[in-house]
Scaffold this motif. Structure first.
Motif: not given
Length: 989
Positions: A806-830
């Protein structure tokens, strides 16, 4: 990378997802369609979007008479891209699909059914016939609706607009009555493009041009009088001062030669035109070969620049003719000619009239003879010449509705120009043969040229003089809406330049030139299935009389009320005339018009009964966008512009987007006979609708697009790569808890760099969607997913995601992955409507859950960090050299994986070196260790020519292999957990 030993395998944070790599789209997509219908996703969007600025893409109605072709799919998918992206950008993007339901193709189908059963259409009650047409259209609307929905196209499918709905028919009639009342409607007898096959007039929008092989003839018209004007001094030295009687005699009996590709129009000739700016000469035949229609001594008037070519066509070689002198425009203006059939046996004097010479700017010396045969009943320019001279009483009516010479025409009565099957009839050859017999032919031939054909029957059309109803586009519109011009043409041209945005810009030029040069709009058709021209004419009155047309608002209102409840069939019911005229008019004094409106008037009126009248229309009755193929510059864009400029004073749209045509893989037009057609239904069955949608996103729709089996395979490969990215992302954010979220300020540089790239992409995606650049949007997102994520960020962060505790690095990476998920799914949804829904539901299951209920998330401005991006551009350049150097070692079997390496990296640039030392460069390069140095590059160092100042010397990593993370480090085995490194031992607790 990570151990596979039993004691440590289960301790890794491996990706967890049930998202399959095999999409199975053809079988699974229908389930999502059913789900969207079940949860009422379109209606829910309307509810949540209330109060947002509206965005209205007005659907150009396809014709309800057959299964969809690939052009339909391209068109509707592009529209869906726009509607969905505008909705997710924060607009209330409503989409009302529609259908064009009236007109000749449907009527023709019903007639074919009658013919097959031996029935005569004329013996069927017109209302019954119209009802059969209505049922036919309804059936195809249902079929096409399902086919469009299968492509994932969103919209108000339960409540589309149909031009045959009663309210629509009422409004179409009202819009026509606006032309009636504002003075732009008139009846005229003039040449219009006429289809002998379909027996009706056609508008420009219903005509297409194909190569056609035509007869060509050169016909001499004998001069019977005139030509005795004095020769201007200096005009021709050989004749200067000559006796005037001699001048008259050298023209008497000479012949003016015309050239035409429509021999059938010769019986209707009424004049010969010349151009005063052209140089003409008098040519005499001095010799002749055996097979030649010209005789020695014959004299011909020809344009000087064309004389040699024309006489050559007559088989007269050099030395067989001479130029006697020039002929002036003044001389030409006084001449009278004889029709080539004058005195013809059996013609009873039918052609024994004088043929005048007239001047005309349309005459050129680019081809032909320099003289133009003029039949005002069969050509627009010919007609215009007669209008200018007030000679409309000289018009002929020699050709019937089936393209046949009428019974009063001697010799040729009954002969067809075009047969009912669209083939050439006997009229042309009969006219040519009779010219030969009458000594009225100088030469003949054949030529292939572009010729008008009916858009629907594909048969050639003719120009035919017939009474029709027109909308005058240069007559002042008496409605007081003069903001953008006083005439329809002025309003349209102003709208094009000042009120409409064109995508691509070339669309503006095309429509502008068409409207700038077009004639009046032919509104009437001689058919039965459509909205009638709801007007009455006074019996015995001429079209030019002020009281010819009945203009009474009360009569119009009665008609419109009936149409609202009964449809346009009310016009055809017994007693309709008396019912609509009411007590104020005697039915015996008025004629009811039974022509129907051009179907382009129907579709051109949709702005009124869809945009203006529907609750889900446009607040001001003007669409944000019309989108169709380039052929609609002469079709729907054109008719909508003219119609709206006549009724509301301006264009009904603010933007127009056009796409090209769809060709096969070799760039050929698709044809059933060639076997190269691609049917949307087959693509969907084999690949799924998302693959077809992805093909649309990958093409430059502004030009012609290609599609075929190999192209679709390439699209499917791109889809698999993108799907793999989304699958990894789903696994990486499995069980992500928002409590893990790390703010950007506390993230490692790599995560902040990815946020920067997301901010850049957010701007690019929004701009691309706003500008309808779907190819640009997808290319950027695809490259980001495959190059910057899969091959860079994901590759680097696998180690931290799998092996960190449970490192800050892993939490930061997971945070960015979550952000990527929301951006990519909505960007590509149309674009990938089904796949992004699958991705979304994999993470957020639930009956009410859907990516299509989301907006594209707002991106904080402070994610942009240009200095950091510049720094990481340096880091990535250096990384390329390292990974290339390690690939050499891997290919030579020196190492099996990059974690076996601990290279020495020589960096000449001090700024780059400092950047590399700040970013855990060994993690970036996925090596167990790395040494950075500013020492000069050794000779043996690996380098890349395009990246100067960076060299790599390979070294193997020292130490033992951690059985959990697989890094080779000196400290492995020195910690609480056997065979692990310090980081892994700590993660194990």
């Amino acid at each position: 990378m990570c151990a596979d030993t039993p004691e440590y395998k289960d301790t890794l944070n491996l990706p967890k997802t049930g998202f399959p790599m095999r999409a199975g789209l053809p079988k699974r997509e229908p389930g999502w369609l059913e789900r969207w219908e079940r949860i009422g996703i379109y209606d829910r969007l309307r509810e949540t979007a209330e109060g947002r600025p509206p965005f209205i893409l007005h659907d150009g109605p396809p014709y309800a008479n057959g299964n969809l072709h690939i052009g339909h799919a391209l068109n509707k998918v592009l529209k869906d891209f726009i509607v969905r992206s505008q909705q997710m950008l924060g607009r209330d993007a409503r989409y009302v699909p529609g259908w064009d339901c009236h007109g000749l193709p449907i009527e023709w189908k019903i007639e074919q059914r009658y013919r097959e059963k031996g029935r005569n259409k004329d013996e069927v009650d017109v209302v019954d016939f119209r009802q059969e047409c209505r049922r036919f259209a309804e059936g195809w609307v249902d079929i096409q609706r399902k086919e469009f929905q299968r492509l994932g196209v969103t919209g108000n499918w339960p409540e589309p607009y149909l031009t045959m709905d009663f309210h629509a028919e009422r409004v179409i009639a009202e819009e026509f009555q606006t032309f009636l009342m504002n003075g732009t409607l008139y009846q005229g007898s003039k040449p219009v493009m006429w289809s002998p096959v379909e027996k009706t007039a056609l508008a420009e929008a219903e005509v297409e041009y194909h190569d056609h092989k035509s007869h060509t003839i050169w016909v001499p018209f004998r001069i019977v009088s005139g030509g005795d004007a004095p020769m201007p001094a200096g005009e021709d030295d050989d004749y200067a001062g000559a006796d005037q009687a001699l001048l008259a005699s050298d023209l008497q009996g000479a012949k003016v030669v015309i050239w035409t590709t429509t021999p059938w129009t010769i019986p209707s000739n009424k004049a010969v035109a010349y151009n005063p700016e052209i140089s003409y000469g008098l040519y005499e035949v001095t010799g002749r070969p055996e097979e030649c229609w010209a005789r020695i001594g014959d004299r011909y008037l020809l344009a000087d620049s064309l004389a040699e070519e024309v006489l050559g066509k007559a088989r007269l070689q050099d030395g067989m003719w001479r130029r006697l002198r020039g002929v002036t425009a003044q001389e030409l203006s006084t001449m009278t000619l004889a029709h080539p059939f004058r005195g013809l046996d059996g013609a009873e004097g039918f052609w024994d009239y004088d043929v005048p010479m007239i001047d005309g700017d349309h005459v050129t010396d680019e081809a032909g003879t320099g003289f133009v045969h003029t039949a005002p009943s069969h050509g627009q320019e010919d007609y215009d010449c007669f209008v200018a001279r007030n000679w409309l009483d000289r018009m002929t009516h020699n050709v019937g509705e089936a393209g046949e010479f009428l019974s009063h025409v001697p010799v040729f009565a009954g002969l067809e120009i075009i047969t009912a099957k669209g083939k050439e009839g006997k009229a042309n050859t009969a006219v040519i043969d009779k010219l030969v017999e009458a000594g009225g032919l100088l030469a003949r031939g054949r030529m292939t040229h572009s010729y008008p054909h009916s858009w629907r029957s594909k048969a050639p059309v003719i120009y035919r003089n017939t009474p029709q109803w027109f909308a005058a586009i240069d007559r002042p519109v008496g409605d007081g809406q003069d903001t953008h011009g006083t005439t329809i043409r002025e309003r349209a041209l102003t709208s094009i330049d000042e009120l409409v945005t064109w995508t691509p810009r070339t669309g503006r030029n095309r429509l502008y030139s068409m409207i700038e040069a077009r004639p009046d709009w032919v509104l009437s058709r001689q058919r039965a299935w459509g909205v009638p021209l709801t007007c009455f004419t006074r019996k015995g009155a001429l079209p030019t009389d002020p009281d010819f047309l009945l203009r009474d608002p009360a009569v119009n209102a009665r008609i419109n009320e009936a149409f609202e409840t009964e449809g346009a069939d009310a016009w055809y019911k017994p007693g309709a005339k008396a019912r609509f005229l009411g007590a104020d008019y005697d039915p015996e004094e008025w004629e009811q018009v039974f022509d129907i409106l051009d179907v382009w008037f129907d579709s051109g009126s949709t702005h009124a009964f869809v945009l203006r009248d529907r609750a889900d229309g446009a607040p001001d009755g003007i669409a944000d966008l019309y989108l169709e193929g380039t052929d609609q510059h002469r079709g729907w864009f054109h008719s909508s512009m003219l119609q709206a400029c006549g009724t509301k004073g301006r264009a009904p749209y603010r933007g127009v987007l056009t796409h090209g045509f769809t060709l096969d893989e070799k760039g050929n037009k698709m044809s059933k006979s060639l076997g190269n057609t691609i049917v949307p239904e087959e693509v969907v069955k084999q690949y799924g609708a998302d693959i077809l949608r992805l093909w649309v996103a990958q093409t430059d729709y502004t030009a012609d697009q290609r599609i075929g089996p190999e192209i679709l395979k390439g699209v499917a490969d791109s889809y698999r790569r993108l799907r793999n990215t989304m699958r990894y992302l789903l696994g990486a954010v499995a069980y992500y808890d928002p409590a893990e979220r790390v703010v950007p300020a506390e993230m490692p540089e790599l995560e902040r760099y990815i946020l920067h790239r997301l901010a850049e992409l957010d701007h690019a995606v929004r701009k691309g969607y706003a500008e309808y650049d779907f190819q640009g949007v997808f290319q950027q997102l695809f490259n980001f997913c495959t190059v910057e994520l899969s091959a860079f960020y994901f590759d680097i962060r696998k180690d931290a995601l799998y092996c960190d505790g449970d490192t800050a690095r892993r939490r930061a990476a997971r945070t960015v992955m979550d952000i990527l998920f929301h951006r990519l799914t909505t960007w590509l949804a149309p674009v990938l409507v089904f796949t992004m829904e699958e991705v979304w539901l994999e993470r957020f299951p639930g009956e009410d859950s859907s990516v299509h209920l989301q907006d594209i998330p707002e991106t904080p401005a402070d994610w942009l960090d240009e200095p950091l991006a510049a720094k990481w551009a340096q880091v990535r350049r250096a990384r390329r050299v390292v990974t290339a150097a390690l690939e050499v070692q891997r290919s030579e079997k020196v190492i099996g994986a990059s974690l076996e390496a601990a290279p020495v990296v020589h960096v000449r640039d001090s700024e780059m070196l400092a950047a590399l030392r700040e970013v855990a460069f060994e993690d970036v390069c996925i090596t167990s260790d790395i040494m950075l140095t500013g020492d000069p590059l050794p000779t043996e160092a690996f380098r890349m020519p395009e990246i100067e100042g960076v060299g790599v010397v390979f070294e193997k990593a020292e130490g033992q292999k951690c059985q959990r993370c697989w890094k080779i480090l000196p400290d492995v085995g020195q910690h609480a957990h056997p065979a692990t490194c310090k980081r892994c031992s700590a993660a194990l607790g």
